[in-house]
Motif scaffolding. Structure first.
Motif, PDB file in Angstrom:
ATOM      1  N   GLY A  58      12.810  39.623  29.591  1.00 17.51           N
ATOM      2  CA  GLY A  58      11.801  40.600  29.999  1.00 17.51           C
ATOM      3  C   GLY A  58      11.471  41.554  28.871  1.00 17.51           C
ATOM      4  N   ASN A  71      10.346  44.800  32.323  1.00 19.69           N
ATOM      5  CA  ASN A  71       9.368  43.971  33.033  1.00 19.69           C
ATOM      6  C   ASN A  71       9.845  42.525  32.916  1.00 19.69           C
ATOM      7  N   VAL A  72      10.457  42.014  33.986  1.00 20.19           N
ATOM      8  CA  VAL A  72      11.056  40.671  33.978  1.00 20.19           C
ATOM      9  C   VAL A  72       9.937  39.635  34.052  1.00 20.19           C
ATOM     10  N   TRP A  73       9.981  38.651  33.164  1.00 20.18           N
ATOM     11  CA  TRP A  73       8.921  37.646  33.084  1.00 20.18           C
ATOM     12  C   TRP A  73       8.992  36.648  34.234  1.00 20.18           C
ATOM     13  N   ASP A  74      10.193  36.196  34.581  1.00 13.24           N
ATOM     14  CA  ASP A  74      10.374  35.212  35.641  1.00 13.24           C
ATOM     15  C   ASP A  74      10.859  35.943  36.899  1.00 13.24           C
ATOM     16  N   LYS A  75      10.028  35.922  37.939  1.00 17.84           N
ATOM     17  CA  LYS A  75      10.338  36.669  39.162  1.00 17.84           C
ATOM     18  C   LYS A  75      11.709  36.300  39.731  1.00 17.84           C
ATOM     19  N   SER A  76      12.111  35.034  39.592  1.00 15.35           N
ATOM     20  CA  SER A  76      13.397  34.596  40.143  1.00 15.35           C
ATOM     21  C   SER A  76      14.590  35.209  39.385  1.00 15.35           C
ATOM     22  N   THR A  78      14.758  38.452  38.481  1.00 17.82           N
ATOM     23  CA  THR A  78      14.825  39.898  38.720  1.00 17.82           C
ATOM     24  C   THR A  78      16.187  40.331  39.257  1.00 17.82           C
ATOM     25  N   VAL A  96      14.471  48.571  41.549  1.00 15.51           N
ATOM     26  CA  VAL A  96      13.630  47.393  41.454  1.00 15.51           C
ATOM     27  C   VAL A  96      12.301  47.643  42.163  1.00 15.51           C
ATOM     28  N   GLY A  98       9.246  45.098  42.450  1.00 20.28           N
ATOM     29  CA  GLY A  98       8.628  43.804  42.112  1.00 20.28           C
ATOM     30  C   GLY A  98       9.380  43.185  40.948  1.00 20.28           C
ATOM     31  N   THR A  99       8.660  42.925  39.849  1.00 18.48           N
ATOM     32  CA  THR A  99       9.314  42.365  38.662  1.00 18.48           C
ATOM     33  C   THR A  99       9.639  43.453  37.648  1.00 18.48           C
TER      34      THR A  99
END
Length: 187
Positions: A58, A71-76, A78, A96, A98-99
């Motif tokens: 992220g 800001n995490v790139w891959d939602k899974s 997080t 947290v 969202g992402t």
């Protein structure tokens, strides 16, 4: 002056600079009450089965003086990033959204500031020890050259050069420590 025996001052200087760079890196991980993206460098996330630096899963930003966002790139990922931050030992509670993971940096109290200045002092002392070890190696090189026939004048010249580099490196460490301690104690 020393034609027959050359002591590698560049190598000695490079090794001393390495100790100083290591100290600066350690100083970056100290929490000073101000947000810094480098605070998260030691945090590793269990991503896709292997430990991965947080900045590879992220984007790490510092939008405010007391806030870090990831800001995490891959939602899974997080929840794994949040878990890694909670278990990192930084003493920061991630929020947290969202992402985006927000990390509010709490104000440091006086006691914690004093503890951090002591930790900074320990880091600086470790760097000084590393510098002295490099100096000892340089002096050992000079002793070996003396045993092989180096003149006493050349020996004194090289010893002076190695000591001068040592003094410069120690002065840089002291200046970095003083600066870091001022930063930590600043309210």
């Amino acid at each position: 002056m020393a034609d027959d025996f050359e002591i590698d001052l560049d190598d000695i200087e490079r090794r001393m600079d390495g100790a100083l760079a290591s100290l600066r890196q350690e100083f970056l991980t100290l929490r000073t009450g101000r947000a810094s993206a480098s605070m998260l460098e030691p945090v590793m996330v269990d991503a896709y089965g292997s430990p991965t630096p947080i900045n590879q899963v992220g984007t790490v930003n510092v939008p405010e003086p007391r806030m870090i966002t990831v800001n995490v790139w891959d939602k899974s990922m997080t929840s794994k990033v949040e878990k890694a931050l909670r278990e990192s030992g930084l003493g920061i509670n991630p929020v947290v959204d969202g992402t985006i993971i927000r990390l509010p940096i709490p104000e440091l109290n006086e006691e914690r500031r004093r503890e951090l200045t002591k930790v900074a002092g320990q880091y600086a002392e470790n760097a000084r020890v590393a510098i002295r070890n490099v100096r000892r190696d340089g002096m050992d090189q000079i002793k070996k050259a003396k045993a092989q026939g180096m003149s006493e004048d050349d020996q004194k010249f090289w010893e002076g050069a190695v000591q001068e580099q040592t003094d410069k490196a120690i002065a840089k460490i002291d200046a970095a420590l003083e600066s870091k301690q001022e930063e930590i104690m600043q309210v």
